[in-house]
Design an enzyme around this catalytic site. Structure first.
Site, PDB file in Angstrom:
ATOM      1  N   ASP A  92      -0.062  -0.883 -10.158  1.00 59.05           N
ATOM      2  CA  ASP A  92       0.781  -0.841 -11.344  1.00 59.05           C
ATOM      3  C   ASP A  92       0.014  -1.534 -12.461  1.00 59.05           C
ATOM      4  O   ASP A  92      -0.913  -2.310 -12.231  1.00 59.05           O
ATOM      5  CB  ASP A  92       2.194  -1.395 -11.124  1.00 59.05           C
ATOM      6  CG  ASP A  92       2.217  -2.707 -10.393  1.00 59.05           C
ATOM      7  OD1 ASP A  92       1.154  -3.319 -10.250  1.00 59.05           O
ATOM      8  OD2 ASP A  92       3.300  -3.127  -9.970  1.00 59.05           O
ATOM      9  N   ASP A 146       3.177   0.598 -19.677  1.00 55.65           N
ATOM     10  CA  ASP A 146       4.497   0.948 -20.202  1.00 55.65           C
ATOM     11  C   ASP A 146       5.227  -0.311 -20.639  1.00 55.65           C
ATOM     12  O   ASP A 146       4.794  -1.417 -20.332  1.00 55.65           O
ATOM     13  CB  ASP A 146       5.329   1.685 -19.143  1.00 55.65           C
ATOM     14  CG  ASP A 146       5.680   0.785 -17.968  1.00 55.65           C
ATOM     15  OD1 ASP A 146       4.879  -0.125 -17.641  1.00 55.65           O
ATOM     16  OD2 ASP A 146       6.746   0.975 -17.358  1.00 55.65           O
ATOM     17  N   GLN A 194      10.873   5.965 -18.761  1.00 57.07           N
ATOM     18  CA  GLN A 194      11.746   4.846 -19.112  1.00 57.07           C
ATOM     19  C   GLN A 194      13.012   5.389 -19.777  1.00 57.07           C
ATOM     20  O   GLN A 194      13.264   6.597 -19.710  1.00 57.07           O
ATOM     21  CB  GLN A 194      11.009   3.856 -20.031  1.00 57.07           C
ATOM     22  CG  GLN A 194       9.898   3.068 -19.330  1.00 57.07           C
ATOM     23  CD  GLN A 194      10.420   1.987 -18.380  1.00 57.07           C
ATOM     24  OE1 GLN A 194      11.626   1.762 -18.255  1.00 57.07           O
ATOM     25  NE2 GLN A 194       9.496   1.338 -17.666  1.00 57.07           N
ATOM     26  N   GLY A 221      11.911   0.803 -14.953  1.00 57.97           N
ATOM     27  CA  GLY A 221      13.049   0.216 -15.651  1.00 57.97           C
ATOM     28  C   GLY A 221      14.332   0.207 -14.856  1.00 57.97           C
ATOM     29  O   GLY A 221      15.399  -0.047 -15.411  1.00 57.97           O
ATOM     30  N   ASP A 271       8.130   1.020  -3.620  1.00 61.43           N
ATOM     31  CA  ASP A 271       7.457  -0.247  -3.344  1.00 61.43           C
ATOM     32  C   ASP A 271       8.462  -1.346  -3.605  1.00 61.43           C
ATOM     33  O   ASP A 271       9.359  -1.192  -4.443  1.00 61.43           O
ATOM     34  CB  ASP A 271       6.272  -0.476  -4.292  1.00 61.43           C
ATOM     35  CG  ASP A 271       6.734  -0.962  -5.657  1.00 61.43           C
ATOM     36  OD1 ASP A 271       7.284  -0.141  -6.411  1.00 61.43           O
ATOM     37  OD2 ASP A 271       6.586  -2.161  -5.953  1.00 61.43           O
ATOM     38  N   CYS A 309      12.361  -1.801  17.461  1.00 56.37           N
ATOM     39  CA  CYS A 309      11.129  -1.880  16.675  1.00 56.37           C
ATOM     40  C   CYS A 309       9.902  -1.943  17.585  1.00 56.37           C
ATOM     41  O   CYS A 309       9.940  -2.529  18.663  1.00 56.37           O
ATOM     42  CB  CYS A 309      11.182  -3.112  15.769  1.00 56.37           C
ATOM     43  SG  CYS A 309       9.727  -3.275  14.719  1.00 56.37           S
ATOM     44  N   CYS A 311       6.878  -3.192  16.520  1.00 55.73           N
ATOM     45  CA  CYS A 311       5.843  -4.042  15.927  1.00 55.73           C
ATOM     46  C   CYS A 311       5.399  -5.137  16.896  1.00 55.73           C
ATOM     47  O   CYS A 311       6.053  -5.400  17.907  1.00 55.73           O
ATOM     48  CB  CYS A 311       6.320  -4.640  14.597  1.00 55.73           C
ATOM     49  SG  CYS A 311       7.337  -6.120  14.759  1.00 55.73           S
ATOM     50  N   CYS A 314       8.056  -7.773  17.639  1.00 55.78           N
ATOM     51  CA  CYS A 314       9.149  -7.354  18.517  1.00 55.78           C
ATOM     52  C   CYS A 314       8.686  -7.065  19.939  1.00 55.78           C
ATOM     53  O   CYS A 314       9.459  -7.190  20.883  1.00 55.78           O
ATOM     54  CB  CYS A 314       9.854  -6.144  17.917  1.00 55.78           C
ATOM     55  SG  CYS A 314      10.791  -6.601  16.429  1.00 55.78           S
ATOM     56  N   HIS A 340       7.162  -7.824  10.762  1.00 54.42           N
ATOM     57  CA  HIS A 340       8.291  -7.034  11.261  1.00 54.42           C
ATOM     58  C   HIS A 340       9.035  -6.334  10.121  1.00 54.42           C
ATOM     59  O   HIS A 340       9.346  -5.146  10.206  1.00 54.42           O
ATOM     60  CB  HIS A 340       9.272  -7.898  12.048  1.00 54.42           C
ATOM     61  CG  HIS A 340      10.575  -7.197  12.246  1.00 54.42           C
ATOM     62  ND1 HIS A 340      10.732  -6.166  13.149  1.00 54.42           N
ATOM     63  CD2 HIS A 340      11.762  -7.294  11.584  1.00 54.42           C
ATOM     64  CE1 HIS A 340      11.956  -5.684  13.061  1.00 54.42           C
ATOM     65  NE2 HIS A 340      12.604  -6.356  12.114  1.00 54.42           N
TER      66      HIS A 340
END
Lengths: 380, 380
Positions: A92, A146, A194, A221, A271, A309, A311, A314, A340
């Site tokens: 970004d 932006d 935006q 935004g 994200d 899970c 991972c 876990c 996790h």
């Protein structure tokens, strides 16, 4: 032009499954992208990101520029090489971060002047400068500069802001087209729609940017304090305008429920700092809801964080052990919880994608959200 | 009785190579044991400890007892199972930690009464209690309760302390012999030789404990502030008294040079918090000396921390990247530096062992120490 293949659109909703091809690999959408602001996803190793199937991560242009400058990144051959990350990176622009510096920055048509939050030094970011910095970082997907207005903002302010953001986007595109990558792979440029919560401004922003034909479109935004319903309404409105054949990215969103609602409204990419940030605070996402693993009630709990899970946390450790680690301030606790939580978000999007491809997105979404509410009384 | 096989003693020094067999695996000596005080080696994952070839780790009886009690460990089937660690564990008794509580504790022939440093609650550790707690932890090698006098201490004080430590050791042994492991593997008991820097007291302590026939012998009360030469002198003196056919453990030592000097004097086992602690402070051990990777001079350094190291940090990341991580306070920086430093210490002992087996310990030691001084001017 970015190679995006739309594999399927759900018959009953706007949910989509697709493939984004980059020189660093293919991203299966919908996708959750872990945030590695300063060249590291907090407390998670790069090999662990591969292990939990992160197909793309974020970097932040402003933060990487601040510390420690693009000359070092250029010397190292870009961010991929600097941080030993073989898969795609999206950066970004840092506009959001710079604009939140408030009294440290001055906005003009030309760009944004700001004083570093680190050492007070003066800098001037223009659309052209941002492109140069992102070329040096070497991200696969670059975001335009932006302006992201706060919520709430007056219509007049947002209207002028949309114009500025559009002009900056066009200058970014020009600069992008006139320049070449520094390294031996392609880079792509996404625009940012935006317009706050004003449909007509969102429409203008989206139509003008679509006309300019970017590689992909972000919805910016949102997730800045507005009610979730407002976010969904605007996202839904904007995706109706965006072209079918370009990926759509809802910036900074969100909770598992936010993601599913936005997928339903035609968003492909997400994200958010939530998974590792919550993890560092012992808040864990599970298929039956959120829990605070630091609570004394988990002290002798032999179950894993989430029985569904796959991972490392876990598969190897109990809630009791992880609770102990948080309780005695061992770093390993937040490593496990961060790992996790990221896996939970990535896996949620993987399952969502499969559901879309198998014509059962609506059922999947309902079941998933219902189960996630079952732990509600234990909420943090 | 613990199965210790002495493979070789160096012809020119007292350096030894051996094998310690436990139900959780074989430990090749000389060995460096990472410290996992509270059930985690700080910022390093259990699978990473396996990866860097840690063959045994430490836990601390006092700290594990404090948080969160032995009932939980018993429910989980002991510390191995609680923390998912498949290899041997050694627990120190916590005597050292309790005695450093100073005004929170009261020492008597019976044991030591102390107030918790966490919640002020009162506890009484006796030799019998320590054995019970270590049985519940389920460590492969248990240490007796001892008193570790500060440096310097008057001869009279140390003399009485040696007597107390001996009496406690005998009560530990009795309690150990009269009890059985809680879990389905064998546990062994090491005694601790005390006596400060007074050879006659060290001799008495060692001879009396040797007569009682423990599974192994630690040298305690060193690395508490005395000059290094004093430490070497006492270690050398004590190993002359200890039996050939039992492993010898120098507690809390030390730097790479300390380790090599102590190996030369017949020590087999070491533990120290130095590698991860220094790592967390960006201080890195390398084959050419210590460096502070946070220094600005490393900002554009593309070299690995140590070109001779085979750890994950050195195989994937540059000093420049790790310097960046420390500089922007990313946890991943201390993860990498901790991992590397531990690998450095473990690898140093692996190489030392090979040198002993190949009749070149003296040459190896000289070469290694000479090279480690080559970076001296860059010292932290």
């Amino acid at each position: 032009m970015l190679d995006f293949k739309l594999l399927k659109t759900d018959a009953r909703t706007k949910a989509r499954a697709g493939l984004v091809h980059t020189d660093h690999g293919t991203i299966k959408t919908p996708v959750f992208m872990p945030v590695g602001t300063r060249g590291s996803v907090k407390a998670v190793e790069q090999r662990e990101l591969l292990e939990i199937n992160a197909s793309i991560i974020l970097g932040n242009t402003y933060h990487l520029y601040q510390r420690h400058g693009v000359e070092i990144l250029r010397k190292f051959g870009g961010l991929h090489s600097f941080m030993s990350w073989p898969r795609p990176i999206l950066t970004d622009s840092g506009g959001f971060q710079i604009l939140s510096l408030s009294d440290l920055r001055k906005l003009s048509e030309e760009g944004v002047e700001f004083r570093s939050h680190i050492d007070g030094s003066r800098h001037f970011f223009t659309p052209e400068k941002i492109i140069e910095v992102e070329r040096t970082i070497g991200s696969d997907i670059m975001m335009v500069l932006d302006e992201c207005p706060p919520y709430p903002s007056e219509r007049d302010y947002v209207s002028k802001s949309v114009e500025l953001t559009h002009n900056w986007a066009m200058r970014c595109k020009e600069s992008f087209s006139a320049s070449k990558p520094f390294y031996n792979f392609n880079q792509f440029l996404f625009a940012i729609v935006q317009g706050g919560v004003y449909p007509d401004l969102r429409e203008k922003s989206a139509r003008d940017l679509v006309a300019a034909d970017f590689d992909g479109y972000a919805i910016g935004g949102l997730a800045v304090g507005e009610p979730a319903e407002e976010m969904y309404r605007i996202a839904n409105f904007v995706t109706d305008i965006l072209p079918e054949d370009k990926p759509r990215y809802l910036m900074g969103v969100g909770t598992p429920a936010n993601l599913l609602e936005a997928v339903e409204r035609g968003v492909d990419m997400f994200d958010c700092v939530l998974p590792p940030r919550n993890g560092r605070n012992s808040q864990v996402f599970t298929s039956t809801g959120k829990l605070n693993v630091r609570n004394a009630g988990y002290a002798d709990d032999e179950a894993s964080l989430d029985s569904e899970c796959d991972c490392y946390a876990c598969k190897n450790y109990s809630r009791g052990y992880i609770r102990h680690l948080f309780s005695v301030d061992e770093i390993f606790g937040l490593q496990l919880a961060s790992l996790h939580n990221l896996r939970f978000f990535i896996s949620l999007m993987e399952q969502t994608r499969l559901a879309i491809l198998n014509d059962r997105f609506v059922e999947f979404k309902t079941e998933t959200l219902t189960r996630m509410n079952s732990l509600k009384k234990e909420e943090i």
